[in-house]
Write a protein that holds these residues in place. Structure first.
Motif: not given
Length: 162
Positions: A16, A45, A9-13, A39-43
């Motif tokens: 992460q 960061e 998951s590329a979410e900011l949980g 892809d997502g907010p984790f990438r």
């Protein structure tokens, strides 16, 4: 030391954020690299913190058809350790490639949690491929031991608290 961390998951949980804090604290002694299945907010960061990241669009660690590509990439990367969270099928591929892997487990093993962990035999088999396990609480470590994971493979490391 070089650690590869695949994330599904590329979410900011929580997982992460735990990883980002760990990478920040250990960046002087450990070279981290991250694989993401989306892809997502984790990438964002990770890139902001200059952690190398690769997005595997369309490739899933859960899809055996992708395993030859994953095995090839593991052999090319040659990490000293693979850090797993919610990507436990990769432990099997790490074992095949003779790369140690550490799985962080933060979900209860109780029946009502659903998924594989509600079947002790399957959970025991899946954790057997790991070199070591980080449990986020003593309760989870106890559940893993109850399901047959050897105590010597489990260490309790609680989540960071600011």
């Amino acid at each position: 030391m070089r650690i590869l961390a695949p994330f599904g998951s590329a979410e900011l949980g929580g997982s992460q954020l735990f990883f980002l804090k760990t990478a920040e604290l250990l960046s002087d002694v450990i070279e981290f690299r991250v694989w993401l299945s989306a892809d997502g907010p984790f990438r964002e960061e990770l890139e902001r913190r200059s952690v190398p990241v690769e997005v595997w669009k369309g490739a899933s660690w859960k899809n055996p058809a992708s395993w030859p590509k994953v095995i090839s990439a593991l052999q090319r990367e040659k990490p000293d350790l693979v850090y797993l969270h919610a990507t436990r099928l990769l432990a099997l591929l790490c074992r095949y490639c003779r790369i140690p892997c550490l799985e962080r487990i933060n979900m209860t093993r109780r029946w009502e949690s659903g998924g594989w962990m509600r079947f002790p035999f399957v959970d025991r088999v899946m954790t057997s491929f790991n070199t070591h396990i980080l449990a986020v609480s003593e309760a989870i470590a106890s559940q893993l031991r109850h399901n047959g994971t050897p105590a010597r493979k489990i260490t309790v490391v609680r989540n960071h608290v600011e």
